[in-house]
Scaffold this motif. Sequence first.
Motif, PDB file in Angstrom:
ATOM      1  N   LYS A  89       0.831  -1.205   0.000  1.00  0.00           N
ATOM      2  CA  LYS A  89       0.000   0.000   0.000  1.00  0.00           C
ATOM      3  C   LYS A  89       0.868   1.259   0.000  1.00  0.00           C
ATOM      4  O   LYS A  89       0.565   2.237  -0.697  1.00  0.00           O
ATOM      5  CB  LYS A  89      -0.944  -0.001   1.204  1.00  0.00           C
ATOM      6  N   ALA A  90       1.952   1.213   0.764  1.00  0.00           N
ATOM      7  CA  ALA A  90       2.849   2.366   0.806  1.00  0.00           C
ATOM      8  C   ALA A  90       3.499   2.583  -0.561  1.00  0.00           C
ATOM      9  O   ALA A  90       3.630   3.732  -1.020  1.00  0.00           O
ATOM     10  CB  ALA A  90       3.916   2.160   1.882  1.00  0.00           C
ATOM     11  N   ALA A  91       3.895   1.503  -1.225  1.00  0.00           N
ATOM     12  CA  ALA A  91       4.518   1.626  -2.545  1.00  0.00           C
ATOM     13  C   ALA A  91       3.540   2.230  -3.539  1.00  0.00           C
ATOM     14  O   ALA A  91       3.922   3.094  -4.349  1.00  0.00           O
ATOM     15  CB  ALA A  91       4.998   0.245  -3.028  1.00  0.00           C
ATOM     16  N   SER A  96       2.008   6.973  -6.672  1.00  0.00           N
ATOM     17  CA  SER A  96       1.007   7.927  -7.151  1.00  0.00           C
ATOM     18  C   SER A  96       1.413   9.372  -6.820  1.00  0.00           C
ATOM     19  O   SER A  96       1.041  10.303  -7.530  1.00  0.00           O
ATOM     20  CB  SER A  96      -0.367   7.612  -6.557  1.00  0.00           C
ATOM     21  N   GLN A  97       2.205   9.580  -5.760  1.00  0.00           N
ATOM     22  CA  GLN A  97       2.662  10.904  -5.374  1.00  0.00           C
ATOM     23  C   GLN A  97       3.771  11.431  -6.312  1.00  0.00           C
ATOM     24  O   GLN A  97       3.936  12.629  -6.455  1.00  0.00           O
ATOM     25  CB  GLN A  97       3.182  10.890  -3.938  1.00  0.00           C
TER      26      GLN A  97
END
Length: 99
Positions: A89-91, A96-97
């Motif tokens: 999820k962090a990846a 996306s950022q």
Amino acid sequence: MTNKEVLMNSKRYPEEFKIEAVKQVTEKGHSVADVANRLGTTTHSLYAWIKRYGPDSSQYQAQSDESAEIRRLKKELQRVTEERDILKKAAVYFASQSD
């Protein structure tokens, strides 16, 4: 020895059957005579199985150790799986950022 006892002694029972018979005596509190009678074996055989598979046997201890190890590994697998999911999820978030 009666004919019935001779016939019963010649039977071969699977290990799982023996272990479950022992559990009926050691864990559920049934009498050896009652369990032997219900399962169609001799009390002599059941006492031998208790000696081999009962709580005081080394085989029982090994089985308990294996069960504890399996529980420990399942907990560890659950923790590692949760960590992996968080990292996935962090990846996705950081990817996306950066767009």
